[in-house]
Design an enzyme around this catalytic site. Sequence first.
Site, PDB file in Angstrom:
ATOM      1  CG  ASP A   1      39.280  -8.507  33.951  1.00  0.00           C
ATOM      2  OD1 ASP A   1      39.399  -9.733  34.108  1.00  0.00           O
ATOM      3  OD2 ASP A   1      38.263  -7.958  33.502  1.00  0.00           O
TER       4      ASP A   1
ATOM      5  CB  ILE B   1      46.488   2.928  38.175  1.00  0.00           C
ATOM      6  CG1 ILE B   1      45.394   3.146  37.119  1.00  0.00           C
ATOM      7  CG2 ILE B   1      47.872   3.148  37.592  1.00  0.00           C
ATOM      8  CD1 ILE B   1      45.105   4.601  36.849  1.00  0.00           C
ATOM      9  CG  ASP B   2      41.532   0.900  37.288  1.00  0.00           C
ATOM     10  OD1 ASP B   2      42.003   2.043  37.371  1.00  0.00           O
ATOM     11  OD2 ASP B   2      40.915   0.488  36.289  1.00  0.00           O
TER      12      ASP B   2
ATOM     13  CG  MET C   1      41.743   7.170  35.091  1.00  0.00           C
ATOM     14  SD  MET C   1      42.994   6.396  34.066  1.00  0.00           S
ATOM     15  CE  MET C   1      42.726   7.291  32.543  1.00  0.00           C
TER      16      MET C   1
HETATM   17  O1  F6P Z   1      42.347   0.106  33.698  1.00  0.00           O
HETATM   18  C1  F6P Z   1      43.181   1.174  33.829  1.00  0.00           C
HETATM   19  C2  F6P Z   1      42.536   2.434  33.300  1.00  0.00           C
HETATM   20  O2  F6P Z   1      43.468   3.481  33.548  1.00  0.00           O
HETATM   21  C3  F6P Z   1      41.156   2.761  33.879  1.00  0.00           C
HETATM   22  O3  F6P Z   1      41.210   3.324  35.142  1.00  0.00           O
HETATM   23  C4  F6P Z   1      40.608   3.672  32.828  1.00  0.00           C
HETATM   24  O4  F6P Z   1      39.195   3.645  32.821  1.00  0.00           O
HETATM   25  C5  F6P Z   1      41.154   3.106  31.560  1.00  0.00           C
HETATM   26  O5  F6P Z   1      42.309   2.381  31.898  1.00  0.00           O
HETATM   27  C6  F6P Z   1      41.500   4.168  30.541  1.00  0.00           C
HETATM   28  O6  F6P Z   1      41.980   3.594  29.378  1.00  0.00           O
HETATM   29  P1  F6P Z   1      42.620   4.416  28.178  1.00  0.00           P
HETATM   30  O7  F6P Z   1      44.092   4.499  28.413  1.00  0.00           O
HETATM   31  O8  F6P Z   1      42.293   3.642  26.967  1.00  0.00           O
HETATM   32  O9  F6P Z   1      42.001   5.784  28.185  1.00  0.00           O
END
Ligand code: F6P
Length: 360
Positions: A115, A138-139, A181
């Site tokens: 996004d 992955i979301d 996640m």
């Molecule tokens: O958007 C993908 C994601 O893996 C989310 O599920 C998670 O909240 C976030 O990124 C985690 O980000 P980071 O790699 O900065 O911990």
Amino acid sequence: MRRIGILTGGGDCPGLNAVIRAVVKNASQNKVEVVGVHDGFLGLVEKNTRLLGADDVSNILTLGGTILGSSNKDNPFHLMEEDAAGKVHSHDRSKDIQKNLKGMGIEALVVLGGDGSMTVAHKLAVMGVRIIGVPKTIDNDLVGTDQTFGYDTAVSIATEAVDRLHTVAASHHRVIVIEVMGRYAGWLALGSGLAGGGDIILIPETPYEEKKVADAIWARRKKGKKSSIIVIAEGAHPKGGQMVVDRVNPLSAERIRLGGISRELAHHLEAKSSIECRSVILGHVVRGGTPTAFDRNLATLFGVHAMELVLKGRFGRMVALKNTRISSVPLAQVGGKCRKVPLNHEWIKAARSIGVEFGV
Ligand code: F6P
């Protein structure tokens, strides 16, 4: 079209390299040069790039992560930079990107991201940059596409973890709360919870009541089921409660990082009963490693379609999967939105109809 750029933005995800490979291989067949941009949009601001030939993408189809590096805190419209005194200031460096693209002879840009990256891509497109987006995460929460690449792999890894934890829970008559996640959308928890035979699935879309979760565990006990598996999204929260924030990153556009709701829930459930309740946070594990065959193919189809759009000059669009076909949607329709799990989704209905609890 003689030269295009490609970058990967946001959190890494299995399949990024498969897209890069498809774009570079297809481009070289069409006599188009590809410039790989390092570390997301920051690489365009800093002109940190390298030419990618077919040899550079050999053997990366199965490789997790991204050979280009990525960043989820470098929005060129609000680039956070620290001054000598350690104070953080936001600068708009989008014009530098335009200038650098021109200087490097890059006529169009392919952006792989979620996004945040699609929002930036759209803003750059409005400024006149010729851009194509490719949806990753992955979301699985990007609007405009039925599925993002990376999701299938993440579901598979999480499902394997759920499978393994079933035997631990059963052997020790425990409740195990498994956190995956998924900040605002519960696709990963729902997909792996259903595939892994989870007894209770908790997602951000349906704030749960702890009492209902506890009742469901007791109801299982009464039926002789001494162990229970709860799959919970990191962004899930009790009714009237808050998400559990693990850390705040002031340099990132999305400042909060979640994690810990499983531990909180396990402690609360254990305090209210005699049952041992443990928690496991899968976290980044599901983002790493080799993509599944499905994700490799989706990524390859997305990469090839991105090149088709480039060659046809259909810019300002994001490649998409729609009803099993590859197509594209305007970037304007994508950014700043979140594709949540609809409460009447057939996976939820199917889960309910086989006795899965959602705590509501
Ligand atoms: O958007 C993908 C994601 O893996 C989310 O599920 C998670 O909240 C976030 O990124 C985690 O980000 P980071 O790699 O900065 O911990």
